[in-house]
Design a protein around this motif. Structure first.
Motif, PDB file in Angstrom:
ATOM      1  N   SER A   1       0.849  -1.189   0.000  1.00 47.50           N
ATOM      2  CA  SER A   1       0.000   0.000   0.000  1.00 47.50           C
ATOM      3  C   SER A   1       0.883   1.237   0.000  1.00 47.50           C
ATOM      4  O   SER A   1       1.804   1.353   0.808  1.00 47.50           O
TER       5      SER A   1
ATOM      6  N   GLY B   1      -9.191   5.841  -3.350  1.00 50.19           N
ATOM      7  CA  GLY B   1      -9.625   7.209  -3.641  1.00 50.19           C
ATOM      8  C   GLY B   1      -9.753   7.464  -5.129  1.00 50.19           C
ATOM      9  O   GLY B   1      -9.262   8.482  -5.632  1.00 50.19           O
TER      10      GLY B   1
ATOM     11  N   GLU C   1     -11.446  11.358  -3.436  1.00 52.17           N
ATOM     12  CA  GLU C   1     -12.272  11.618  -2.251  1.00 52.17           C
ATOM     13  C   GLU C   1     -13.218  12.798  -2.482  1.00 52.17           C
ATOM     14  O   GLU C   1     -13.558  13.531  -1.555  1.00 52.17           O
ATOM     15  N   GLY C   2     -13.624  13.018  -3.739  1.00 49.15           N
ATOM     16  CA  GLY C   2     -14.577  14.092  -4.072  1.00 49.15           C
ATOM     17  C   GLY C   2     -13.930  15.461  -4.236  1.00 49.15           C
ATOM     18  O   GLY C   2     -14.630  16.454  -4.459  1.00 49.15           O
TER      19      GLY C   2
ATOM     20  N   ILE D   1     -11.301   0.821  -6.329  1.00 45.96           N
ATOM     21  CA  ILE D   1     -12.145   0.530  -5.169  1.00 45.96           C
ATOM     22  C   ILE D   1     -12.815   1.817  -4.681  1.00 45.96           C
ATOM     23  O   ILE D   1     -12.424   2.403  -3.674  1.00 45.96           O
TER      24      ILE D   1
ATOM     25  N   THR E   1     -21.503   5.366   0.506  1.00 41.52           N
ATOM     26  CA  THR E   1     -22.437   4.924   1.545  1.00 41.52           C
ATOM     27  C   THR E   1     -23.865   4.902   1.003  1.00 41.52           C
ATOM     28  O   THR E   1     -24.798   4.649   1.754  1.00 41.52           O
TER      29      THR E   1
ATOM     30  N   ARG F   1     -25.547   5.006  -5.674  1.00 44.59           N
ATOM     31  CA  ARG F   1     -24.207   5.339  -6.185  1.00 44.59           C
ATOM     32  C   ARG F   1     -23.352   4.078  -6.340  1.00 44.59           C
ATOM     33  O   ARG F   1     -22.529   4.000  -7.255  1.00 44.59           O
TER      34      ARG F   1
HETATM   35  N1  NAP Z   1      -4.433   2.395   1.250  1.00 37.84           N
HETATM   36  C1  NAP Z   1      -4.631   3.644   1.619  1.00 37.84           C
HETATM   37  O1  NAP Z   1      -3.686   4.345   2.007  1.00 37.84           O
HETATM   38  C2  NAP Z   1      -5.996   4.251   1.536  1.00 37.84           C
HETATM   39  C3  NAP Z   1      -6.140   5.612   1.788  1.00 37.84           C
HETATM   40  C4  NAP Z   1      -7.407   6.179   1.691  1.00 37.84           C
HETATM   41  C5  NAP Z   1      -8.501   5.372   1.360  1.00 37.84           C
HETATM   42  N2  NAP Z   1      -8.348   4.038   1.147  1.00 37.84           N
HETATM   43  C6  NAP Z   1      -9.522   3.181   0.816  1.00 37.84           C
HETATM   44  O2  NAP Z   1      -9.960   3.492  -0.501  1.00 37.84           O
HETATM   45  C7  NAP Z   1     -11.393   3.388  -0.589  1.00 37.84           C
HETATM   46  C8  NAP Z   1     -11.989   4.592  -1.261  1.00 37.84           C
HETATM   47  O3  NAP Z   1     -11.398   5.780  -0.801  1.00 37.84           O
HETATM   48  P1  NAP Z   1     -12.158   7.084  -0.302  1.00 37.84           P
HETATM   49  O4  NAP Z   1     -13.436   6.798   0.324  1.00 37.84           O
HETATM   50  O5  NAP Z   1     -11.173   7.786   0.544  1.00 37.84           O
HETATM   51  O6  NAP Z   1     -12.348   7.981  -1.628  1.00 37.84           O
HETATM   52  P2  NAP Z   1     -13.200   7.870  -3.003  1.00 37.84           P
HETATM   53  O7  NAP Z   1     -13.721   6.512  -3.262  1.00 37.84           O
HETATM   54  O8  NAP Z   1     -12.342   8.554  -4.008  1.00 37.84           O
HETATM   55  O9  NAP Z   1     -14.404   8.895  -2.729  1.00 37.84           O
HETATM   56  C9  NAP Z   1     -15.432   8.626  -1.869  1.00 37.84           C
HETATM   57  C10 NAP Z   1     -16.373   9.847  -1.909  1.00 37.84           C
HETATM   58  O10 NAP Z   1     -17.063   9.896  -3.152  1.00 37.84           O
HETATM   59  C11 NAP Z   1     -18.473   9.942  -2.946  1.00 37.84           C
HETATM   60  N3  NAP Z   1     -19.091   9.169  -4.050  1.00 37.84           N
HETATM   61  C12 NAP Z   1     -18.915   7.841  -4.311  1.00 37.84           C
HETATM   62  N4  NAP Z   1     -19.552   7.508  -5.445  1.00 37.84           N
HETATM   63  C13 NAP Z   1     -20.146   8.635  -5.918  1.00 37.84           C
HETATM   64  C14 NAP Z   1     -20.933   8.912  -7.065  1.00 37.84           C
HETATM   65  N5  NAP Z   1     -21.229   7.991  -7.967  1.00 37.84           N
HETATM   66  N6  NAP Z   1     -21.380  10.195  -7.245  1.00 37.84           N
HETATM   67  C15 NAP Z   1     -21.079  11.170  -6.341  1.00 37.84           C
HETATM   68  N7  NAP Z   1     -20.333  10.960  -5.229  1.00 37.84           N
HETATM   69  C16 NAP Z   1     -19.861   9.703  -5.028  1.00 37.84           C
HETATM   70  C17 NAP Z   1     -18.685   9.315  -1.593  1.00 37.84           C
HETATM   71  O11 NAP Z   1     -19.834   9.852  -1.006  1.00 37.84           O
HETATM   72  P3  NAP Z   1     -20.980   8.929  -0.359  1.00 37.84           P
HETATM   73  O12 NAP Z   1     -20.288   7.899   0.511  1.00 37.84           O
HETATM   74  O13 NAP Z   1     -21.778   9.925   0.421  1.00 37.84           O
HETATM   75  O14 NAP Z   1     -21.722   8.310  -1.501  1.00 37.84           O
HETATM   76  C18 NAP Z   1     -17.419   9.784  -0.827  1.00 37.84           C
HETATM   77  O15 NAP Z   1     -17.599  11.107  -0.360  1.00 37.84           O
HETATM   78  C19 NAP Z   1     -11.901   3.223   0.838  1.00 37.84           C
HETATM   79  O16 NAP Z   1     -12.322   1.876   0.948  1.00 37.84           O
HETATM   80  C20 NAP Z   1     -10.695   3.507   1.706  1.00 37.84           C
HETATM   81  O17 NAP Z   1     -10.653   2.694   2.876  1.00 37.84           O
HETATM   82  C21 NAP Z   1      -7.098   3.463   1.219  1.00 37.84           C
END
Ligand code: NAP
Length: 150
Positions: A2, A51, A55-56, A93, A97, A101
């Motif tokens: 990671s 992300g 993350e939006g 990934i 929530t 979506r």
């Molecule tokens: N390995 C690492 O270092 C690391 C670091 C950060 C994250 N991660 C993992 O990566 C995964 C995803 O990352 P993330 O949650 O940080 O960022 P992301 O997937 O880039 O963005 C999530 C955001 O997008 C919104 N969203 C999702 N689908 C949408 C759609 N179709 N239309 C509009 N908005 C939408 C979500 O809102 P809603 O939930 O309100 O729909 C949430 O606010 C998570 O499982 C996390 O644990 C890993």
């Protein structure tokens, strides 16, 4: 793995006999990292985007380029952002929530971006890390004070 950059992967390759299978990294249309991606793919290490929507950040869900491209296929900017990663050989990934979506984010296997679409998206790269903080010596010192109890 990671968050292994190409440099960290190269060290790992040099000093161990373990072959990494997957590397989960900060990859999205605003942080495209073409050199690190190529480094992984040359070594058959599967890149996985955490992300994938940044993350939006940076207005990704209303981005004009993604919106315009999506209109050609009846797809949202979110779907175009995921499809672009998939067509670069990246596992995605996305997190949501909201069930609608989640369904939307899975409906990305019934259209194909053209080379021109892919190039237009390459042009919106900001080289912007999704993580706000820098890894400084002070931050590392703080991590080192964390004790793990058996
Ligand atoms: N390995 C690492 O270092 C690391 C670091 C950060 C994250 N991660 C993992 O990566 C995964 C995803 O990352 P993330 O949650 O940080 O960022 P992301 O997937 O880039 O963005 C999530 C955001 O997008 C919104 N969203 C999702 N689908 C949408 C759609 N179709 N239309 C509009 N908005 C939408 C979500 O809102 P809603 O939930 O309100 O729909 C949430 O606010 C998570 O499982 C996390 O644990 C890993």
């Amino acid at each position: 793995m990671s968050n292994f950059t190409a440099g960290k992967l190269a060290e790992f390759e040099l000093f161990t006999d373990v072959k990494p299978a997957v590397n989960q990294v900060d990859l999205n249309v605003f942080n495209q990292q073409p050199d690190d991606l190529k480094f992984m793919q040359d070594r058959h290490i599967q890149p996985e985007a955490w992300g994938p929507f940044a993350e939006g950040k940076h207005g990704i869900f209303t981005d004009p380029t993604l919106t315009k491209i999506g209109q050609q296929y009846g797809k949202t900017p979110a779907q175009v952002a995921l499809r672009w990663l998939l067509q670069r050989g990246v596992v995605v990934i996305p997190k949501s929530t909201h069930e609608p979506r989640m369904v939307e984010n899975m409906a990305v296997f019934d259209f194909t971006l053209t080379d021109a679409d892919m190039a237009a998206i390459e042009a919106i790269n900001l080289n912007a890390s999704t993580i706000d903080h820098e890894v400084t010596p002070a931050l590392i010192d703080r991590f080192l004070t964390i004790r793990v109890h058996d």
